[in-house]
Design an enzyme around this catalytic site. Structure first.
Site, PDB file in Angstrom:
ATOM      1  N   TYR A 176       2.484   5.069  -6.512  1.00 36.81           N
ATOM      2  CA  TYR A 176       3.034   4.709  -7.841  1.00 36.81           C
ATOM      3  C   TYR A 176       2.938   5.865  -8.845  1.00 36.81           C
ATOM      4  O   TYR A 176       3.561   5.827  -9.899  1.00 36.81           O
ATOM      5  CB  TYR A 176       2.290   3.518  -8.463  1.00 36.81           C
ATOM      6  CG  TYR A 176       2.266   2.230  -7.690  1.00 36.81           C
ATOM      7  CD1 TYR A 176       3.093   2.017  -6.589  1.00 36.81           C
ATOM      8  CD2 TYR A 176       1.417   1.192  -8.069  1.00 36.81           C
ATOM      9  CE1 TYR A 176       3.050   0.822  -5.886  1.00 36.81           C
ATOM     10  CE2 TYR A 176       1.376  -0.004  -7.372  1.00 36.81           C
ATOM     11  CZ  TYR A 176       2.187  -0.173  -6.275  1.00 36.81           C
ATOM     12  OH  TYR A 176       2.131  -1.362  -5.590  1.00 36.81           O
TER      13      TYR A 176
ATOM     14  N   ASP B  27      -3.992  -2.757 -11.025  1.00 33.98           N
ATOM     15  CA  ASP B  27      -3.527  -2.523  -9.661  1.00 33.98           C
ATOM     16  C   ASP B  27      -2.644  -1.285  -9.648  1.00 33.98           C
ATOM     17  O   ASP B  27      -1.651  -1.206 -10.389  1.00 33.98           O
ATOM     18  CB  ASP B  27      -2.706  -3.730  -9.180  1.00 33.98           C
ATOM     19  CG  ASP B  27      -2.202  -3.518  -7.759  1.00 33.98           C
ATOM     20  OD1 ASP B  27      -2.988  -3.732  -6.814  1.00 33.98           O
ATOM     21  OD2 ASP B  27      -1.034  -3.119  -7.588  1.00 33.98           O
TER      22      ASP B  27
ATOM     23  N   LYS C  45      -4.329   2.000  -3.538  1.00 31.37           N
ATOM     24  CA  LYS C  45      -3.874   1.845  -2.145  1.00 31.37           C
ATOM     25  C   LYS C  45      -3.615   3.191  -1.475  1.00 31.37           C
ATOM     26  O   LYS C  45      -3.136   4.135  -2.111  1.00 31.37           O
ATOM     27  CB  LYS C  45      -2.583   1.013  -2.108  1.00 31.37           C
ATOM     28  CG  LYS C  45      -2.660  -0.260  -2.926  1.00 31.37           C
ATOM     29  CD  LYS C  45      -1.438  -1.126  -2.827  1.00 31.37           C
ATOM     30  CE  LYS C  45      -1.433  -2.179  -3.919  1.00 31.37           C
ATOM     31  NZ  LYS C  45      -0.838  -1.739  -5.195  1.00 31.37           N
TER      32      LYS C  45
ATOM     33  N   HIS D 297      -2.004   0.247   2.172  1.00 29.41           N
ATOM     34  CA  HIS D 297      -0.791  -0.270   1.527  1.00 29.41           C
ATOM     35  C   HIS D 297       0.123  -0.982   2.541  1.00 29.41           C
ATOM     36  O   HIS D 297       0.717  -2.010   2.249  1.00 29.41           O
ATOM     37  CB  HIS D 297      -0.048   0.898   0.857  1.00 29.41           C
ATOM     38  CG  HIS D 297       0.805   0.508  -0.298  1.00 29.41           C
ATOM     39  ND1 HIS D 297       1.020   1.331  -1.381  1.00 29.41           N
ATOM     40  CD2 HIS D 297       1.525  -0.600  -0.551  1.00 29.41           C
ATOM     41  CE1 HIS D 297       1.813   0.737  -2.240  1.00 29.41           C
ATOM     42  NE2 HIS D 297       2.142  -0.445  -1.753  1.00 29.41           N
TER      43      HIS D 297
HETATM   44  N1  LIG Z   1       1.333  -4.095  -2.302  1.00 25.84           N
HETATM   45  C1  LIG Z   1       2.617  -3.875  -2.440  1.00 25.84           C
HETATM   46  O1  LIG Z   1       3.318  -3.461  -1.487  1.00 25.84           O
HETATM   47  C2  LIG Z   1       3.277  -4.147  -3.761  1.00 25.84           C
HETATM   48  C3  LIG Z   1       4.676  -4.278  -3.822  1.00 25.84           C
HETATM   49  C4  LIG Z   1       5.263  -4.555  -5.068  1.00 25.84           C
HETATM   50  C5  LIG Z   1       4.454  -4.670  -6.202  1.00 25.84           C
HETATM   51  N2  LIG Z   1       3.100  -4.505  -6.109  1.00 25.84           N
HETATM   52  C6  LIG Z   1       2.231  -4.597  -7.317  1.00 25.84           C
HETATM   53  O2  LIG Z   1       2.548  -5.792  -8.009  1.00 25.84           O
HETATM   54  C7  LIG Z   1       2.938  -5.491  -9.354  1.00 25.84           C
HETATM   55  C8  LIG Z   1       3.902  -6.513  -9.857  1.00 25.84           C
HETATM   56  O3  LIG Z   1       5.053  -6.594  -9.061  1.00 25.84           O
HETATM   57  P1  LIG Z   1       6.502  -6.317  -9.637  1.00 25.84           P
HETATM   58  O4  LIG Z   1       6.432  -5.266 -10.685  1.00 25.84           O
HETATM   59  O5  LIG Z   1       7.377  -6.117  -8.460  1.00 25.84           O
HETATM   60  O6  LIG Z   1       6.950  -7.730 -10.224  1.00 25.84           O
HETATM   61  P2  LIG Z   1       6.553  -8.743 -11.374  1.00 25.84           P
HETATM   62  O7  LIG Z   1       5.243  -8.448 -11.958  1.00 25.84           O
HETATM   63  O8  LIG Z   1       6.824 -10.097 -10.803  1.00 25.84           O
HETATM   64  O9  LIG Z   1       7.695  -8.495 -12.436  1.00 25.84           O
HETATM   65  C9  LIG Z   1       7.698  -7.405 -13.319  1.00 25.84           C
HETATM   66  C10 LIG Z   1       8.892  -7.577 -14.265  1.00 25.84           C
HETATM   67  O10 LIG Z   1       8.730  -8.744 -15.060  1.00 25.84           O
HETATM   68  C11 LIG Z   1       8.830  -8.432 -16.432  1.00 25.84           C
HETATM   69  N3  LIG Z   1       7.874  -9.331 -17.099  1.00 25.84           N
HETATM   70  C12 LIG Z   1       6.518  -9.310 -16.994  1.00 25.84           C
HETATM   71  N4  LIG Z   1       5.972 -10.331 -17.688  1.00 25.84           N
HETATM   72  C13 LIG Z   1       6.999 -11.018 -18.230  1.00 25.84           C
HETATM   73  C14 LIG Z   1       7.065 -12.178 -19.063  1.00 25.84           C
HETATM   74  N5  LIG Z   1       5.971 -12.827 -19.456  1.00 25.84           N
HETATM   75  N6  LIG Z   1       8.296 -12.592 -19.458  1.00 25.84           N
HETATM   76  C15 LIG Z   1       9.410 -11.938 -19.078  1.00 25.84           C
HETATM   77  N7  LIG Z   1       9.417 -10.839 -18.287  1.00 25.84           N
HETATM   78  C16 LIG Z   1       8.210 -10.386 -17.863  1.00 25.84           C
HETATM   79  C17 LIG Z   1       8.489  -6.985 -16.538  1.00 25.84           C
HETATM   80  O11 LIG Z   1       9.143  -6.352 -17.600  1.00 25.84           O
HETATM   81  P3  LIG Z   1       8.308  -5.649 -18.812  1.00 25.84           P
HETATM   82  O12 LIG Z   1       7.424  -4.620 -18.190  1.00 25.84           O
HETATM   83  O13 LIG Z   1       9.402  -5.065 -19.661  1.00 25.84           O
HETATM   84  O14 LIG Z   1       7.567  -6.755 -19.468  1.00 25.84           O
HETATM   85  C18 LIG Z   1       9.062  -6.430 -15.206  1.00 25.84           C
HETATM   86  O15 LIG Z   1      10.452  -6.207 -15.334  1.00 25.84           O
HETATM   87  C19 LIG Z   1       3.448  -4.051  -9.272  1.00 25.84           C
HETATM   88  O16 LIG Z   1       3.482  -3.410 -10.528  1.00 25.84           O
HETATM   89  C20 LIG Z   1       2.432  -3.462  -8.314  1.00 25.84           C
HETATM   90  O17 LIG Z   1       1.223  -3.179  -9.011  1.00 25.84           O
HETATM   91  C21 LIG Z   1       2.499  -4.268  -4.899  1.00 25.84           C
END
Ligand SMILES: NC(=O)c1ccc[n+]([C@@H]2O[C@H](COP(=O)([O-])OP(=O)(O)OC[C@H]3O[C@@H](n4cnc5c(N)ncnc54)[C@H](OP(=O)(O)O)[C@@H]3O)[C@@H](O)[C@H]2O)c1
Length: 339
Positions: free
Chosen positions: A75, A70, A104, A137
């Site tokens: 990004y 994704d 997006k 997006h």
């Molecule tokens: N459509 C939208 O508007 C929108 C908005 C926000 C996000 N997104 C997408 O969704 C993705 C994910 O969202 P997000 O990055 O906000 O949140 P997330 O995936 O819930 O959390 C990411 C965080 O969790 C840590 N992490 C991942 N797996 C883990 C595990 N098994 N144990 C402990 N820590 C863990 C990661 O650190 P490490 O990397 O150090 O493991 C990072 O700090 C984004 O990268 C993006 O692609 C889309």
């Protein structure tokens, strides 16, 4: 609407792995976990990958069995994802059709003609001929200088349909739309959206919107799935943590970790988690969720954490005509506008 989840076995790097896929309303199939690639925001703006860092993360993720990535124009990770996918195709590890790429459209490209131009730029960066899913997006259009634009997301959708007809993307969908906006889109569209990407984690369960979208035949993708289990912007958040007793009890029962339980909670609600990690141990951990299943009661227990808490809340856009979320009393300062 019936959703088909099919297990598709395939050979990769000499080992057998299973990728679970969900069928889209146009017949294509989406792998049920996506690796998120947004690297965050700091005082200098969007965090950049240096020295092929993200490319190497993706190369490893492909070896570990990930088939869905994704990204988004905003990004600034599209290039390295494309590079990694092309390398793995050249090595013969995967075919292009094995990999599902979601990207997006950014808010400053909402004019109908800008949509295909934006996607062509993305494809050039990626070194690919098409993406699998192109999402709008936000329903919010902005001008180049980030002032509000009044372009209607229905006009933008016509540009998304153009992009699909031209073969630049196999499917189109939306992100951060509310129910009324989806309803209006479904009434007016020529090509139906296949997916809705929204924030879903234990503190924002989104039961109504998820059910509505799924009943209309959209696959829901849940972003920020770990919610308060992980730090956000370097800070501890209130809400369930890694050692939350309810999550720990479930995790112990299945010999899993609490992040795996939370990801499985999404999968068991037919939601495709979009989970970001750049860490090789956690890359393995997060995809190792397809050999257990939560009970209805366990799903219900996790739903009880719900408090409608969003971590993506661009309240600085809340006076825009098409702002999709509830308004707040004190909007955040706009990080996109230079002071
Ligand atoms: N459509 C939208 O508007 C929108 C908005 C926000 C996000 N997104 C997408 O969704 C993705 C994910 O969202 P997000 O990055 O906000 O949140 P997330 O995936 O819930 O959390 C990411 C965080 O969790 C840590 N992490 C991942 N797996 C883990 C595990 N098994 N144990 C402990 N820590 C863990 C990661 O650190 P490490 O990397 O150090 O493991 C990072 O700090 C984004 O990268 C993006 O692609 C889309």
């Amino acid at each position: 609407m019936v959703f088909f989840v099919v297990l598709i076995g395939f050979l990769s790097m000499g080992a057998t792995s299973d990728v679970v896929k969900i069928k889209l309303n146009n017949g294509d199939e989406m792998p049920v976990i996506a690796l998120g690639t947004y690297l965050g925001f700091n005082e200098n703006g969007i965090v950049q990958s240096r020295d092929h860092f993200l490319r190497n993360v993706i190369l490893n993720a492909i070896d570990e069995g990930y088939r869905h990535f994704d990204t988004a124009s905003i990004y600034e990770t599209e290039g390295e994802i494309g590079e990694a996918v092309v390398m793995k195709i050249d090595e013969g590890v995967v075919k292009r059709s094995d990999v599902f790429i979601t990207t997006k459209l950014w808010n400053t490209n909402h004019e109908r003609d800008s949509v295909t131009m934006a996607l062509r730029k993305t494809l050039l960066k990626m070194g690919l001929d098409y993406v699998d899913l192109f999402l709008m997006h936000w329903p919010i259009a902005l001008n180049e200088d980030y002032t509000y634009s009044d372009v209607d997301y229905l006009d933008t959708w016509r540009g998304m349909e153009d992009a699909q007809r031209l073969g630049l993307t196999r499917s189109i969908g939306v992100s951060n739309f509310n129910k009324e906006q989806i309803e209006r889109l479904l009434q007016e569209c020529s090509i139906r959206p296949v997916a809705l990407q929204i924030e879903v984690h234990p503190q924002i369960v989104q039961q109504d919107l998820v059910e509505y979208a799924q009943n209309k035949g959209l696959v829901v993708m849940g972003y920020s799935p770990f919610g308060s289990l992980v730090k956000r912007h370097g800070l501890e958040m209130s809400g369930p943590k890694m050692d939350d007793p309810t999550l720990m009890d479930i995790a112990k029962k299945y010999s899993k970790t609490t992040p795996q339980v939370v990801l499985r909670w999404l999968v068991d609600r037919n939601i495709v988690p979009v989970a970001k990690t750049v860490n090789s141990t956690r890359i393995k951990e997060n995809i190792n969720i397809f050999d257990f299943k939560l009970t209805e009661e366990e799903i219900f227990k996790i739903n009880n954490f719900n408090e409608f808490k969003r971590y993506t809340l661009p309240s600085f856009w809340q006076n825009h005509k098409y702002y999709p979320f509830e308004k707040v009393a004190n909007p955040l300062p706009n990080p996109f506008v230079k002071k």
